[in-house]
Motif scaffolding. Structure first.
Motif, PDB file in Angstrom:
ATOM      1  N   CYS A  84      20.190   2.652  -3.353  1.00  0.00           N
ATOM      2  CA  CYS A  84      19.127   2.020  -4.132  1.00  0.00           C
ATOM      3  C   CYS A  84      19.119   2.251  -5.554  1.00  0.00           C
ATOM      4  N   GLY A  85      19.501   3.433  -6.121  1.00  0.00           N
ATOM      5  CA  GLY A  85      19.625   3.855  -7.170  1.00  0.00           C
ATOM      6  C   GLY A  85      20.672   3.323  -8.094  1.00  0.00           C
ATOM      7  N   LEU A  86      22.002   2.969  -7.305  1.00  0.00           N
ATOM      8  CA  LEU A  86      23.036   2.298  -7.892  1.00  0.00           C
ATOM      9  C   LEU A  86      22.541   0.756  -8.151  1.00  0.00           C
ATOM     10  N   GLU A  87      21.566   0.402  -7.346  1.00  0.00           N
ATOM     11  CA  GLU A  87      21.095  -1.226  -7.729  1.00  0.00           C
ATOM     12  C   GLU A  87      19.948  -1.046  -8.416  1.00  0.00           C
ATOM     13  N   GLY A  88      19.396  -0.332  -9.009  1.00  0.00           N
ATOM     14  CA  GLY A  88      18.204  -0.356  -9.710  1.00  0.00           C
ATOM     15  C   GLY A  88      17.017  -0.447  -8.874  1.00  0.00           C
ATOM     16  N   ILE A  89      16.756  -0.135  -8.002  1.00  0.00           N
ATOM     17  CA  ILE A  89      15.651  -0.347  -6.709  1.00  0.00           C
ATOM     18  C   ILE A  89      14.688   0.986  -7.059  1.00  0.00           C
ATOM     19  N   HIS A  90      13.580   0.852  -7.071  1.00  0.00           N
ATOM     20  CA  HIS A  90      12.620   1.832  -7.054  1.00  0.00           C
ATOM     21  C   HIS A  90      12.413   2.379  -5.843  1.00  0.00           C
ATOM     22  N   ARG A  91      12.373   3.737  -6.127  1.00  0.00           N
ATOM     23  CA  ARG A  91      12.463   4.483  -4.775  1.00  0.00           C
ATOM     24  C   ARG A  91      11.181   5.390  -4.734  1.00  0.00           C
ATOM     25  N   THR A  92      10.398   5.448  -3.314  1.00  0.00           N
ATOM     26  CA  THR A  92       9.303   6.340  -3.079  1.00  0.00           C
ATOM     27  C   THR A  92       9.418   6.940  -1.820  1.00  0.00           C
ATOM     28  N   LEU A  93       9.171   8.208  -1.847  1.00  0.00           N
ATOM     29  CA  LEU A  93       8.919   8.990  -0.520  1.00  0.00           C
ATOM     30  C   LEU A  93       7.678   9.427  -0.125  1.00  0.00           C
ATOM     31  N   ASP A  94       7.286   8.852   1.050  1.00  0.00           N
ATOM     32  CA  ASP A  94       5.850   9.390   1.398  1.00  0.00           C
ATOM     33  C   ASP A  94       5.940  10.572   2.432  1.00  0.00           C
ATOM     34  N   THR A  95       5.278  11.619   1.927  1.00  0.00           N
ATOM     35  CA  THR A  95       5.803  12.968   2.627  1.00  0.00           C
ATOM     36  C   THR A  95       4.485  13.841   2.702  1.00  0.00           C
ATOM     37  N   ALA A  96       4.469  14.526   3.819  1.00  0.00           N
ATOM     38  CA  ALA A  96       3.540  15.596   4.030  1.00  0.00           C
ATOM     39  C   ALA A  96       4.055  16.995   3.523  1.00  0.00           C
ATOM     40  N   ASN A 120       0.926  -1.064   0.051  1.00  0.00           N
ATOM     41  CA  ASN A 120       0.099   0.105  -0.001  1.00  0.00           C
ATOM     42  C   ASN A 120       0.815   1.349   0.060  1.00  0.00           C
ATOM     43  N   ASP A 121       2.178   1.021  -0.352  1.00  0.00           N
ATOM     44  CA  ASP A 121       3.063   2.202  -0.234  1.00  0.00           C
ATOM     45  C   ASP A 121       3.649   2.386  -1.618  1.00  0.00           C
ATOM     46  N   GLY A 122       3.208   2.346  -2.564  1.00  0.00           N
ATOM     47  CA  GLY A 122       3.716   2.398  -3.867  1.00  0.00           C
ATOM     48  C   GLY A 122       3.503   1.210  -4.680  1.00  0.00           C
ATOM     49  N   PRO A 123       3.966   1.244  -6.099  1.00  0.00           N
ATOM     50  CA  PRO A 123       3.685  -0.033  -6.862  1.00  0.00           C
ATOM     51  C   PRO A 123       4.325  -1.352  -6.380  1.00  0.00           C
ATOM     52  N   GLY A 124       3.856  -2.150  -6.529  1.00  0.00           N
ATOM     53  CA  GLY A 124       4.466  -3.722  -6.435  1.00  0.00           C
ATOM     54  C   GLY A 124       4.532  -4.012  -4.949  1.00  0.00           C
ATOM     55  N   ILE A 125       5.405  -5.008  -4.656  1.00  0.00           N
ATOM     56  CA  ILE A 125       5.648  -5.291  -3.297  1.00  0.00           C
ATOM     57  C   ILE A 125       6.892  -4.594  -2.709  1.00  0.00           C
ATOM     58  N   ARG A 126       6.950  -4.063  -1.437  1.00  0.00           N
ATOM     59  CA  ARG A 126       7.905  -2.983  -1.311  1.00  0.00           C
ATOM     60  C   ARG A 126       8.237  -3.258   0.346  1.00  0.00           C
ATOM     61  N   ASP A 130      11.680  -7.366  -7.203  1.00  0.00           N
ATOM     62  CA  ASP A 130      11.685  -7.055  -8.472  1.00  0.00           C
ATOM     63  C   ASP A 130      10.499  -7.741  -9.485  1.00  0.00           C
ATOM     64  N   GLN A 131       9.950  -8.857  -8.927  1.00  0.00           N
ATOM     65  CA  GLN A 131       9.165  -9.462 -10.030  1.00  0.00           C
ATOM     66  C   GLN A 131       7.877  -8.953  -9.893  1.00  0.00           C
ATOM     67  N   SER A 132       7.607  -8.288  -8.686  1.00  0.00           N
ATOM     68  CA  SER A 132       6.217  -7.330  -8.417  1.00  0.00           C
ATOM     69  C   SER A 132       6.506  -6.024  -9.034  1.00  0.00           C
ATOM     70  N   GLY A 133       7.521  -5.570  -9.447  1.00  0.00           N
ATOM     71  CA  GLY A 133       7.671  -4.174  -9.780  1.00  0.00           C
ATOM     72  C   GLY A 133       7.749  -3.296  -8.673  1.00  0.00           C
ATOM     73  N   GLY A 134       8.227  -3.753  -7.629  1.00  0.00           N
ATOM     74  CA  GLY A 134       8.093  -2.711  -6.233  1.00  0.00           C
ATOM     75  C   GLY A 134       9.706  -2.169  -5.920  1.00  0.00           C
ATOM     76  N   GLY A 135       9.646  -1.903  -4.749  1.00  0.00           N
ATOM     77  CA  GLY A 135      10.947  -1.119  -4.194  1.00  0.00           C
ATOM     78  C   GLY A 135      11.036  -0.897  -3.054  1.00  0.00           C
ATOM     79  N   VAL A 136      11.334   0.298  -2.489  1.00  0.00           N
ATOM     80  CA  VAL A 136      11.434   0.585  -0.976  1.00  0.00           C
ATOM     81  C   VAL A 136      11.129   2.087  -1.161  1.00  0.00           C
ATOM     82  N   THR A 137      10.090   2.160   0.198  1.00  0.00           N
ATOM     83  CA  THR A 137       9.426   3.310   0.465  1.00  0.00           C
ATOM     84  C   THR A 137       9.880   3.964   1.741  1.00  0.00           C
TER      85      THR A 137
END
Length: 302
Positions: free
Chosen positions: A150-162, A15-21, A123-130
């Motif tokens: 994370c960027g160096l390893e191709g991991i999708h990065r999401t920031l949850d912010t106010a 629930n915190d971005g695409p895929g499993i995170r 990777d298989q779910s199109g997820g990443g780290v939030t």
């Protein structure tokens, strides 16, 4: 190497971005929302949490406390916080985890190791780290370094912010962030301050500047009857979101629930409902229709 101060890590988050995170919750927040579901994330300090229903009254924590700050009473364990130094020994020895400490320091390496363990699933779910919170952008040096790794390893990065940090801080984070989950609470500045303790001026300014900079933004709106579900606020919110430059922003609606009451109890804090209620399905459907009028796609959850 920068270190982060966190209160939780949740693998297999959906629930915190695409895929499993992997979602990492950083401690400290400049807002104090009346409905906050993570009250342990507001304070930037270590906090003790106590669950009376888990306590078996064994007294192990009382005996182990080096400063004698604990007492076993008919109401359970009572902590004298004028003496307690939050060392965490009571939590370490508690056999039922009735005592917990919220807040610990982690390194970039520790977080990356956790991410790598679940890399195949991610990777298989199109997820990443939030990174969530609290307000993760308050710990911008840690966020930037972790997102660089994370960027160096191709991991999708999401920031949850106010969005209540300096514009410069947010734009710096944006250079290494693939997706922003941007929270909008209320449009009226006076009501925003009434319910969150702060003005929304910088929050709205930063959202527009992020959009102008070409950031990928997904808007998230908590829906609380008695706070922000009235037509005036929803129309004002929809008009503002629709006016943002760049691609049309997706809107996730998050209906209120009071499941966090137990967390407030564990912190020894009072949870004041203040008339807050969960919106009905009909109300939510009507809100979705209002967003549609402004050319926006709104859905529940996400």
């Amino acid at each position: 190497m920068n270190k982060g101060f966190i209160f939780d890590i949740k693998p297999y988050s959906i629930n915190d971005g695409p895929g499993i995170r992997i979602t990492v919750f950083l401690k400290g927040c400049p807002l104090n929302c009346a409905w906050c579901h993570n009250p342990e994330g507001i304070s930037p300090q270590v906090q003790k949490m106590y669950s009376k229903n888990k306590c078996i009254g064994c007294g192990t924590c009382v005996e182990a406390c080096p400063v004698k700050a604990l007492e076993l009473t008919p109401e359970g364990i009572v902590t004298d916080f004028q003496i307690c130094d939050l060392c965490g020994i009571c939590a370490d020895v508690c056999p039922t985890r009735a005592m917990e400490m919220s807040g610990r320091t982690v390194t970039i390496g520790e977080i990356m190791e956790i991410i790598r363990r679940d890399r195949v699933t991610i990777d298989q779910s199109g997820g990443g780290v939030t990174l969530s919170g609290g307000e993760p952008a308050l710990q911008s040096d840690f966020v930037n370094e972790l997102f660089d790794a994370c960027g160096l390893e191709g991991i999708h990065r999401t920031l949850d912010t106010a969005g209540l940090v300096s514009t410069e801080t947010l734009l710096e984070i944006a250079t290494r962030t693939d997706l922003f989950l941007y929270d909008l609470k209320l449009m009226d500045p006076d009501k925003h301050k009434q319910w969150t303790g702060v003005s929304n001026e910088l929050i709205l300014k930063n959202l527009r500047i992020l959009a102008e900079a070409g950031a990928n933004i997904h808007i998230r709106i908590p829906l609380i009857r008695g706070v922000n579900t009235d037509e005036r606020n929803i129309r004002s919110t929809a008009a503002f979101v629709a006016s943002l430059p760049g691609p049309t922003k997706l809107v996730s609606l998050l209906p209120y629930h009071n499941i966090a009451i137990n967390k407030y109890n564990k912190l020894g804090q009072q949870y004041d409902l203040q008339g807050m209620e969960e919106p009905t399905q009909d109300e939510v459907a009507g809100i979705i229709r209002l967003f549609t009028e402004y050319g926006l796609k709104a859905s529940v959850g996400g």
